[in-house]
Structure formats: structure tokens, C-alpha cells
Write a protein that holds these residues in place. Sequence first.
Motif, PDB file in Angstrom:
ATOM      1  N   LEU A 190       0.840  -1.193   0.000  1.00 33.61           N
ATOM      2  CA  LEU A 190       0.000   0.000   0.000  1.00 33.61           C
ATOM      3  C   LEU A 190       0.876   1.245   0.000  1.00 33.61           C
ATOM      4  O   LEU A 190       1.887   1.299   0.696  1.00 33.61           O
ATOM      5  N   THR A 191       0.463   2.249  -0.768  1.00 36.41           N
ATOM      6  CA  THR A 191       1.172   3.523  -0.746  1.00 36.41           C
ATOM      7  C   THR A 191       0.225   4.621  -1.187  1.00 36.41           C
ATOM      8  O   THR A 191      -0.935   4.365  -1.530  1.00 36.41           O
ATOM      9  N   SER A 192       0.746   5.868  -1.210  1.00 36.41           N
ATOM     10  CA  SER A 192      -0.140   7.002  -1.483  1.00 36.41           C
ATOM     11  C   SER A 192       0.247   7.803  -2.714  1.00 36.41           C
ATOM     12  O   SER A 192      -0.435   8.774  -3.048  1.00 36.41           O
ATOM     13  N   SER A 193       1.337   7.443  -3.412  1.00 32.60           N
ATOM     14  CA  SER A 193       1.762   8.247  -4.562  1.00 32.60           C
ATOM     15  C   SER A 193       2.480   7.387  -5.593  1.00 32.60           C
ATOM     16  O   SER A 193       3.002   6.306  -5.269  1.00 32.60           O
ATOM     17  N   ASP A 194       2.536   7.890  -6.814  1.00 34.51           N
ATOM     18  CA  ASP A 194       3.234   7.179  -7.888  1.00 34.51           C
ATOM     19  C   ASP A 194       4.736   7.090  -7.616  1.00 34.51           C
ATOM     20  O   ASP A 194       5.377   6.092  -7.944  1.00 34.51           O
ATOM     21  N   ASN A 210      -2.849   2.050  -4.351  1.00 33.67           N
ATOM     22  CA  ASN A 210      -2.871   3.417  -3.834  1.00 33.67           C
ATOM     23  C   ASN A 210      -4.053   3.536  -2.869  1.00 33.67           C
ATOM     24  O   ASN A 210      -5.212   3.497  -3.282  1.00 33.67           O
ATOM     25  N   TYR A 211      -3.759   3.662  -1.586  1.00 30.30           N
ATOM     26  CA  TYR A 211      -4.839   3.666  -0.599  1.00 30.30           C
ATOM     27  C   TYR A 211      -5.611   4.980  -0.580  1.00 30.30           C
ATOM     28  O   TYR A 211      -6.726   5.028  -0.055  1.00 30.30           O
ATOM     29  N   GLN A 212      -5.036   6.032  -1.169  1.00 33.12           N
ATOM     30  CA  GLN A 212      -5.784   7.288  -1.299  1.00 33.12           C
ATOM     31  C   GLN A 212      -6.900   7.122  -2.318  1.00 33.12           C
ATOM     32  O   GLN A 212      -8.016   7.606  -2.129  1.00 33.12           O
ATOM     33  N   GLN A 213      -6.595   6.437  -3.402  1.00 31.57           N
ATOM     34  CA  GLN A 213      -7.580   6.196  -4.457  1.00 31.57           C
ATOM     35  C   GLN A 213      -8.498   5.027  -4.135  1.00 31.57           C
ATOM     36  O   GLN A 213      -9.593   4.924  -4.695  1.00 31.57           O
ATOM     37  N   ASN A 214      -8.050   4.152  -3.243  1.00 32.83           N
ATOM     38  CA  ASN A 214      -8.835   2.964  -2.882  1.00 32.83           C
ATOM     39  C   ASN A 214      -8.931   2.852  -1.357  1.00 32.83           C
ATOM     40  O   ASN A 214      -8.274   2.016  -0.739  1.00 32.83           O
ATOM     41  N   PRO A 215      -9.761   3.698  -0.720  1.00 31.39           N
ATOM     42  CA  PRO A 215      -9.853   3.665   0.745  1.00 31.39           C
ATOM     43  C   PRO A 215     -10.340   2.319   1.282  1.00 31.39           C
ATOM     44  O   PRO A 215      -9.986   1.932   2.395  1.00 31.39           O
ATOM     45  N   GLU A 216     -11.138   1.602   0.500  1.00 34.08           N
ATOM     46  CA  GLU A 216     -11.553   0.242   0.879  1.00 34.08           C
ATOM     47  C   GLU A 216     -10.615  -0.740   0.195  1.00 34.08           C
ATOM     48  O   GLU A 216     -11.019  -1.585  -0.602  1.00 34.08           O
ATOM     49  N   TRP A 217      -9.332  -0.651   0.513  1.00 33.01           N
ATOM     50  CA  TRP A 217      -8.312  -1.388  -0.240  1.00 33.01           C
ATOM     51  C   TRP A 217      -8.371  -2.896  -0.046  1.00 33.01           C
ATOM     52  O   TRP A 217      -7.783  -3.655  -0.830  1.00 33.01           O
TER      53      TRP A 217
END
Length: 337
Positions: A190-194, A210-217
Motif C-alpha cells: 500500500l502507498t499514497s503516490s506514484d 494506492n490507498y488514497q484512491q482505494n480507501p476500501e483497499w
Amino acid sequence: MQSYRLERFGSLEGLRLIDEPQPVFGRNQVLIKVHACSLNYRDLAILHGTGTLSPKAGLIPLSDGVGEVIATGEAVSLFNIGDRVAGSFFPYWFSGKRDDAAARGTYGTQADGWLTQYKVVDEETLVAIPDYLSWEQAATLPCAAVTAWNSLQQSRPIQPGECILTQGTGGVALFAVQFAKLMGARVIALTSSDEKAQLLTTLGADHIINYQQNPEWSVKVRELTQGKGVARVVEIGGPGTLKQSLLSTAAGGEIALLGFVASGSQAVDFMTLFKSGATVRPFSVGSREDFIAMNAALTLSQLQPVVGKVFAFEQAVEAWRYFDSRQQTGKVVISIS
């Protein structure tokens, strides 16, 4: 010599550089010229009074430090002058299970830590560091690396072909990715940026979410594992991530509960915990024996720790401030020339 002491908590105004006498060593002790230290989330918890720690004021901070043995007591037999050594996170946890006696004397909370130019320690609290590592790389090992190693080795070792889940690009998470690949495991990270995703890919992660784009990862994790879930979660977030980790773990899998860096108030309901079939197991770094075993794997693999940024000893306050900003990727290190 010079040392930093954390004279009061709450802000970095309490961290002061002072002159003090060089420590005197005893019969079973060694004198170390400290070359590098590294910061951990624990150090922020001490500074800000968060978490479960109850530190003493006025101590030298930092649990992680490495240096060169420059003098030895008359009864010392494990190390010689010139040896390169690291301190164990728990100085008196030598092997086996941790008990109250093994947990005593922790650096920065109960005893002086490593943010100093010279340090005296009992010889049995030290570990030889791999020759191929620089001082700065070796300083990343005592907490983050040993924690990551044990998260994959206990309560049972991860097997080749199994899938693990890591969270973020901090020191523990990056070591977990690297160790998992040494063990032949698949890694979902899991990460938050490219930019951070690229680093994880370089280290061997097989899939990035990307956990920012997929909060229900957990949904993506299940998709990537054909609905089975992962065998192990290296759980660093704590309150903000535990529910999704439970939903990501295979029945019979394990969540290695290591930290609490992600804020959150979402409660984990009983049915989510019950239906997951997962074991949630808190971990606290590891023993000297674990450290030595990990170092053997490092020497064989020549694994390269990820050092995000290095500060000079005189810039220690700036290093803490940078670390507190949560901008770092990998470990933040203080070099003591």
C-alpha cells in the motif's frame, strides 16, 4: 564530548545539545565511538507523549545507534577494539520470549540512548554489524529491520509463494518488502503516490495499491489474491488500518501488529474480527538472537537498506523536525563524524 538530551517533552525546544564528560567503562563494558543513529516513530511518540510509553525526562534519546569499539574492560571477551557494533533495541533480551527482565533498560525511555558521541554499554547488549554496510545503513537495523524480520519469521516463517501485505514506505514497511522477497513471497504494498509506488516496485513489490484512491483497499487485495486474502499483514497503521487489514487476511492468516502511525477512530466490530479467521499478534522488535539471525541473512543477500535522508550531528533537531513532518521515505539517519 557532546550529547543531546531531551529535557522536557511536547516540542523540540526540549532537545538540547550539551557538553558532558566522556563515560567511564567497567570490567564487562566497552566504550563506543558512535558513528550514526536513526529515528523511529517511537521517538516521536516519546517527544509528543503519545502511545503507551512513559519515558524519563533528561535522557539521551534514540534507540538505534552504531559505532566502533575504542576501549574494552578487562573482562570483555565478545568484542575487540576496532569492531563495528550496533546496540540491541532491548539491551537485555538475549533470546526466547520477552519478559519483564528482558524489557528493562530500553534506550531513550529508561536509559540513555545513542544520540551522543561516545557511549558505554555492557558487551552482551551489542551485535556485530555486517561488514558490507556503511555506518548510516547499519544504523537503520536495530528497530525497523529486526521488527520487519520478526513480523515475517514469527509465529511461523513465511513460506515461498505466500502473499503478504505491507503498508507505506517507512523503514519497517520497506524492510518487510525486501525480506519477503528474500523468502520467496509475493508482496502487495500500500502507498499514497506514484513516486513511492516506483520505489516499492524497485524493491520487488509485485502489486501496488494506492490507498488514497482505494480507501476500501481490502477489496483490491481480495481481487489480487483470487478472493483468498493474504497470509500475513505487516500492520503498521493500527487504528486507521486494522479493519481493512482484517478484511484482507486469509482465514488462518496473521496480522503482525507493529504500530499505530495511522490515526483513525473506526472501531473493529466483533463480527469482522470473528469472521476473518485471522490471528492478531502484537510484536515488539526482537531479541539479540533475532538480530544476529537477521544479520546472517543480510550478509548472505547483501540487501541494501533504504536510507531516505542523512543529517549531520549538529543538525539533529532539523532531522527530528523533518521526520515529524512525515515527508520521509525510508529511514532518517543522523551521522556523527
